[in-house]
Design a protein around this motif. Structure first.
Motif, short mmCIF file in Angstrom:
data_model
loop_
_atom_site.label_atom_id
_atom_site.label_comp_id
_atom_site.label_asym_id
_atom_site.label_seq_id
_atom_site.Cartn_x
_atom_site.Cartn_y
_atom_site.Cartn_z
N ARG A 137 0.84 -1.20 0.00
CA ARG A 137 0.00 0.00 0.00
C ARG A 137 0.88 1.26 0.00
O ARG A 137 0.56 2.26 -0.62
CB ARG A 137 -0.87 -0.04 1.26
N ASN A 176 2.36 1.75 14.95
CA ASN A 176 1.38 0.77 14.45
C ASN A 176 1.40 0.63 12.92
O ASN A 176 1.13 -0.42 12.38
CB ASN A 176 -0.03 1.10 14.94
N GLU A 178 2.44 5.04 7.62
CA GLU A 178 2.08 6.37 8.13
C GLU A 178 3.27 7.32 8.09
O GLU A 178 3.10 8.52 7.93
CB GLU A 178 1.50 6.26 9.55
N ARG A 228 -5.21 0.49 15.50
CA ARG A 228 -5.31 1.42 14.36
C ARG A 228 -5.93 2.69 14.90
O ARG A 228 -6.86 2.63 15.70
CB ARG A 228 -6.22 0.84 13.27
N CYS A 229 -5.42 3.83 14.41
CA CYS A 229 -6.04 5.08 14.87
C CYS A 229 -7.49 5.12 14.42
O CYS A 229 -8.34 5.70 15.08
CB CYS A 229 -5.25 6.29 14.39
N THR A 230 -7.79 4.46 13.29
CA THR A 230 -9.13 4.46 12.75
C THR A 230 -10.01 3.35 13.33
O THR A 230 -11.16 3.20 12.90
CB THR A 230 -9.06 4.27 11.22
N GLN A 251 -12.28 3.51 8.45
CA GLN A 251 -10.99 3.23 7.81
C GLN A 251 -10.46 4.47 7.14
O GLN A 251 -11.21 5.41 6.88
CB GLN A 251 -11.11 2.10 6.79
N ARG A 252 -9.17 4.44 6.88
CA ARG A 252 -8.51 5.57 6.25
C ARG A 252 -8.70 5.54 4.73
O ARG A 252 -8.93 6.56 4.10
CB ARG A 252 -7.02 5.54 6.60
N GLY A 253 -8.52 4.36 4.16
CA GLY A 253 -8.50 4.24 2.71
C GLY A 253 -9.85 4.32 2.07
O GLY A 253 -10.86 4.37 2.79
O1 G3H Z 1 -3.74 3.93 12.21
C1 G3H Z 1 -4.23 4.43 11.19
C2 G3H Z 1 -4.01 3.82 9.85
O2 G3H Z 1 -3.78 4.77 8.87
C3 G3H Z 1 -5.15 2.91 9.51
O3 G3H Z 1 -5.38 2.82 8.15
O4 G3H Z 1 -7.85 2.61 8.43
O5 G3H Z 1 -6.83 2.22 6.24
O6 G3H Z 1 -6.45 0.59 8.10
P1 G3H Z 1 -6.69 2.00 7.70
#
Ligand code: G3H
Length: 520
Positions: free
Chosen positions: A120, A167, A172, A298-300, A456-458
């Motif tokens: 990614r 993480n 990131e 994950r922050c998300t 999610q981020r993506g």
């Molecule tokens: O911790 C944050 C990440 O950017 C999570 O990415 O939500 O696409 O898994 P993601």
């Protein structure tokens, strides 16, 4: 997948400064894997604990590359900067296997997720290069407005300090580092406390691809290496992923904080609202992935489930069964869902959060919940979680899933309005009227409302940001290029004489800024 033999330890003694891989003979920090070997943490090697003089050397190297905006990097053509990043990318891809395996060992991420993180990131770099070409093309023209002729471009900010999290230590970090670089900012990169050795194979490709001082790396205690950098006043831009407390402390150290642009990814406490009209099987599936992918680190991640009382029993039964079916194992275990935690104190921290909730009236719902085995904490579902409990407002960043029960749809909306965080939310509903109320109620509280899907981020083209304590600035493939640059323009009265001068400058290719060249 088989469980590989522990790797030969990597004793990193190099740091990258002023284009050189400099040898370090001072103190080091030992690195151990959370993946145990014979019941003991596996030694992975060590990395330098640099001091203040080395940090100041890094800033001086970056300042030289910046040259107050006249240095080699900010004045290089966009095409040449893209060439450097492409060269680096070739070197990065060549060490994929080492980086991926080190991610598994160092932070306990599953092999498929570690591969996904690497791939990614490569895709993100490629997309960034395509986006920077588009941005350059958009700026390669003049505008004539109200008697003024002008050219507007995006220009770099200056020396940028990039601090990634543990993480997503590669992804990131690179989603700030690469856009910052390609926009013309020299960078000092400081990895998080965990997830350092996985960047070691990338030092040589960095040194090979970029001019001296454009990429510099530092390692060590924040107080020793970050504070002096920022206190020197030489950091123009801070890209930081971590807690708001740490971000505030770093910003305060700057003698003129308003001069340091901050791009921050901070804590989040994303809530998933499961309404009475939800498709429960779908909600269980999405909430499982949303709460427990990479152990909830994950922050998300969804960090609180708010479930409507009429469906609470049915949802909780299916959800806890699904949680207990997750495979607990090593990063290489087939189908693994739960792996060891890289922070040594994390299992005890998770246990303390659960104990606090239990002491205040909640209980653990799943069979394996609350079990702790050295570096592994078994995923634990706790309910009903209420406002007095730590799990209500603290970001657990681990495999504990708190569930709150609500009676009125306005309740979870009010909880989110009162929270300190504001990144994302998920809503699970099949009722369009309810969806409309929830989306409208949340859109001004968070920055992404996910319908019938996890947070999610993506995909990375979408804006990734947050309100309140959750973020500052917006990241995405194109937004990051804006975050690490500022618009700058050259303007003139639209007179025949000025037109002739501008035309001459452009046709003679005397200026990098005043140019209508098309970047292929
Ligand atoms: O911790 C944050 C990440 O950017 C999570 O990415 O939500 O696409 O898994 P993601």
């Amino acid at each position: 997948m088989t469980y590989p033999l522990p790797p030969s330890p990597v004793h990193q003694r190099q740091w990258l400064v002023a284009g050189e891989l400099r040898h370090w003979g001072g103190p080091v920090r030992d690195v151990f894997s959370p993946v145990l070997n014979g019941g003991q943490p596996t030694p992975l090697g060590s990395f330098p604990l640099l001091g203040e003089p080395e940090a100041l050397e890094a800033i001086s190297a970056a300042a030289t590359a910046w040259g107050k905006g006249r240095g080699v990097w900010p004045t290089m053509t966009v095409a040449a900067r893209i060439g450097c990043v492409e060269r680096f990318l070739t070197g990065m891809i060549a060490v994929r296997e080492r980086v991926v395996e080190t991610i598994c060992w160092e932070i306990g991420k599953s092999r498929p997720d570690s591969e996904k993180e690497f791939d990614r990131t490569v895709a993100y770099v490629r997309d960034t290069l395509a986006a920077v070409k588009e941005l350059d093309r958009a700026g390669s023209r003049f505008q004539q407005v109200e008697g003024i002729v002008a050219q507007v471009r995006r220009a770099p900010l200056g020396v940028t300090l990039c601090m990634g999290p543990y993480n997503y230590p590669l992804n990131e970090t690179f989603t700030t580092l690469i856009p910052a670089l390609v926009m013309g900012n020299p960078v000092i990169c400081k990895p998080a406390k965990y997830g350092v050795l996985l960047l070691e194979p990338l030092l040589a490709p960095f040194a090979d691809a970029f001019p001296a001082g454009v990429v510099n790396t530092i390692y060590g205690q924040g107080k020793t290496v970050v504070s002096p950098l920022v206190a020197s006043g030489g950091i123009d831009c801070l890209a930081f992923i971590g807690t708001s407390r740490a971000a505030d402390a770093i910003r305060r150290a700057h003698p003129k904080p308003h001069r340091m642009r901050c791009v921050l990814g901070l804590e989040a406490k994303n809530v998933a609202i499961v309404t009475a009209s939800a498709d429960l099987d779908l909600a269980v599936r999405e909430c499982l992935a949303g709460t427990l992918t990479f152990n909830g680190q994950r922050c998300t991640a969804i960090k609180l489930l708010a479930v409507a009382r009429p469906v609470f029993d049915a949802f909780a039964a299916r959800f806890t069964a699904a949680v207990d079916r997750l495979v607990v194992g090593h990063p290489w275990t087939k189908g693994v869902g739960v792996t060891p935690l890289p922070e040594p104190d994390a299992p005890e921290r998770m246990a303390a959060l659960v104990a606090d909730a239990e002491a205040k009236g909640a209980r653990v719902l799943n069979t394996r919940g609350g079990r702790l085995d050295a570096t592994t904490f078994f995923p634990t579902v706790v309910a009903p979680v209420t406002p007095g409990m730590r799990l209500w407002h603290e970001e657990q960043f681990g495999p504990v899933v708190p569930i709150a029960v609500y009676d009125d749809i306005e309740d979870p909306l009010a909880w989110i309005r009162d929270a300190d965080q504001g990144q994302q939310a998920s809503i699970f509903s099949r009722d369009p009227a309810e969806v409309a109320i929830l989306v409208d109620g949340l859109a001004n509280q968070v920055c992404r409302v996910n319908l019938n899907s996890q947070c999610q981020r993506g995909p990375d083209v979408f804006p990734f940001t947050g309100r309140k304590d959750s973020a500052e600035g917006t990241l995405s493939v194109s937004d990051a290029l804006r975050a690490f640059s500022i618009r700058s323009m050259a303007a003139a009265r639209d007179t025949p004489e000025n037109r002739a001068i501008l035309g001459d400058v452009v046709l003679s290719h005397r200026s990098a800024f005043l140019s209508t060249d098309w970047l292929f």
